[in-house]
Design an enzyme around this catalytic site. Sequence first.
Site, PDB file in Angstrom:
ATOM      1  N   ASP A  95     -26.877  -4.361   1.571  1.00  0.00           N
ATOM      2  CA  ASP A  95     -26.521  -5.593   2.642  1.00  0.00           C
ATOM      3  C   ASP A  95     -27.173  -6.641   3.263  1.00  0.00           C
ATOM      4  OD1 ASP A  95     -26.878  -3.036   5.935  1.00  0.00           O
ATOM      5  OD2 ASP A  95     -25.220  -2.707   3.761  1.00  0.00           O
TER       6      ASP A  95
ATOM      7  N   LYS B 132      -9.207  14.568  17.902  1.00  0.00           N
ATOM      8  CA  LYS B 132      -8.615  13.772  19.077  1.00  0.00           C
ATOM      9  C   LYS B 132      -9.624  12.663  19.810  1.00  0.00           C
ATOM     10  CE  LYS B 132      -5.793  13.401  23.094  1.00  0.00           C
ATOM     11  NZ  LYS B 132      -7.176  12.531  23.981  1.00  0.00           N
TER      12      LYS B 132
ATOM     13  N   LYS C 146       0.134  17.934  14.367  1.00  0.00           N
ATOM     14  CA  LYS C 146       1.541  17.878  13.949  1.00  0.00           C
ATOM     15  C   LYS C 146       2.190  18.081  13.179  1.00  0.00           C
ATOM     16  CE  LYS C 146      -0.710  12.641  15.577  1.00  0.00           C
ATOM     17  NZ  LYS C 146      -0.058  11.171  14.927  1.00  0.00           N
TER      18      LYS C 146
HETATM   19  C1  LIG Z   1     -27.339  -8.025   7.148  1.00  0.00           C
HETATM   20  C2  LIG Z   1     -25.823  -7.346   7.270  1.00  0.00           C
HETATM   21  C3  LIG Z   1     -24.668  -7.348   6.392  1.00  0.00           C
HETATM   22  C4  LIG Z   1     -23.935  -6.845   6.273  1.00  0.00           C
HETATM   23  C5  LIG Z   1     -23.845  -5.533   6.970  1.00  0.00           C
HETATM   24  C6  LIG Z   1     -23.134  -4.741   7.037  1.00  0.00           C
HETATM   25  N1  LIG Z   1     -21.728  -4.495   5.183  1.00  0.00           N
HETATM   26  C7  LIG Z   1     -22.673  -4.273   4.476  1.00  0.00           C
HETATM   27  C8  LIG Z   1     -21.335  -4.200   3.283  1.00  0.00           C
HETATM   28  C9  LIG Z   1     -21.994  -3.863   2.371  1.00  0.00           C
HETATM   29  N2  LIG Z   1     -23.144  -3.539   1.785  1.00  0.00           N
HETATM   30  O1  LIG Z   1     -21.770  -4.200   1.430  1.00  0.00           O
HETATM   31  C10 LIG Z   1     -20.485  -5.085   3.627  1.00  0.00           C
HETATM   32  C11 LIG Z   1     -20.384  -5.162   4.874  1.00  0.00           C
HETATM   33  C12 LIG Z   1     -21.243  -5.213   6.225  1.00  0.00           C
HETATM   34  O2  LIG Z   1     -20.733  -5.301   7.077  1.00  0.00           O
HETATM   35  C13 LIG Z   1     -25.432  -5.104   7.879  1.00  0.00           C
HETATM   36  C14 LIG Z   1     -25.962  -4.140   8.546  1.00  0.00           C
HETATM   37  C15 LIG Z   1     -26.285  -6.154   7.493  1.00  0.00           C
END
Ligand SMILES: Cc1ccc(Cn2cc(C(N)=O)ccc2=O)c(C)c1
Length: 325
Positions: free
Chosen positions: A32, A117, A292
């Site tokens: 992250d 669902k 479906k």
């Molecule tokens: C600081 C921070 C940055 C990103 C994220 C979550 N995340 C991670 C990625 C990744 N690792 O490819 C990609 C998009 C994203 O939304 C968190 C929880 C915290």
Amino acid sequence: ANDVAARVTELHETLHKYNYQYYVLDDPSVPDSEYDQLFQELKNIESEHPEFISPDSPTQRVGDKPLAAFTTVTHEMPMLSLDNVFDETEFRAFDQRIKKLLGLTEQDTVEFACEPKLDGIAVSLLYEDGLLVRGATRGDGSQGEDITLNVRTIPSIPLKLTGDGYPKRLEVRGEVYMPKKGFHRLNETAKAAGEKAFVNPRNAAAGSLRQLDPKLTAKRPLEFCCYSAGIVEGGALPESHYAVLNQFKAWGFLTNKEMACVQGIDACLEYYKGLEAKRDHLAYEIDGIVFKVNRFDLQKRLGFVSRAPRWAVAHKFPAQEKITV
Ligand SMILES: Cc1ccc(Cn2cc(C(N)=O)ccc2=O)c(C)c1
């Protein structure tokens, strides 16, 4: 300046790829912190060079000013409702009716697409040339509310479709829902702040989408899972429901990993019992299974009775005693 443009393009592509890995494949390739570093770099470039800000930039998910009210959207294709069946007898009658209408014998089997669902809010997303241009609630099936600014804040809703080969105009329909973990965390926070708690994840998702200020929606742990197509113009989709969902996954949408394609009503009942057994351990609330007829040519031959299709039912679970939070 063209090296700035080149860097912006590279950051868009990289962040788009990482979002896809994280939200759709549930399989990030970077920590992250690395994602965040590139995200901050893009934000800095955009604040120095606002001319490089585009609507599909990952930094443009959260609008800054609240709406005064929601405008009404008229669905070009009505968002249908599903007939319910509540027990095996009714479910088998559904299958018998289909086989009779299709001129099939007792021994023939119909292929069904099976999906949980999700207990959330039905939403329509409209993409033009691959860009998200509008989000709307189902409303009464003919008219809903324009919640574009709010759906843009949901990370599993792509601002730009991934890959290529998508129709010029494509409407993707699905469920906005709040996973159980996010729901309980939200209620803990609400209680600690002396605010009212939500009764269930469905109400919490509905309440979060109905915020006029997108900054509030952005704080809510919402996800989107696609389940069908609406408008398709300037291109074609695969010939069956299950293939369409897999195509949507390739274009950047989250699909439900429990979904399956099975042959015949007995296999559907096995699927139903299997999912009912693990319902309490799923990360999200479900209130039944949607079955479906998979092939669109057969769906067309079966058509609809009033607004509900003859070719699909929601097979509901028995109501659960609600735990009061
Ligand atoms: C600081 C921070 C940055 C990103 C994220 C979550 N995340 C991670 C990625 C990744 N690792 O490819 C990609 C998009 C994203 O939304 C968190 C929880 C915290």
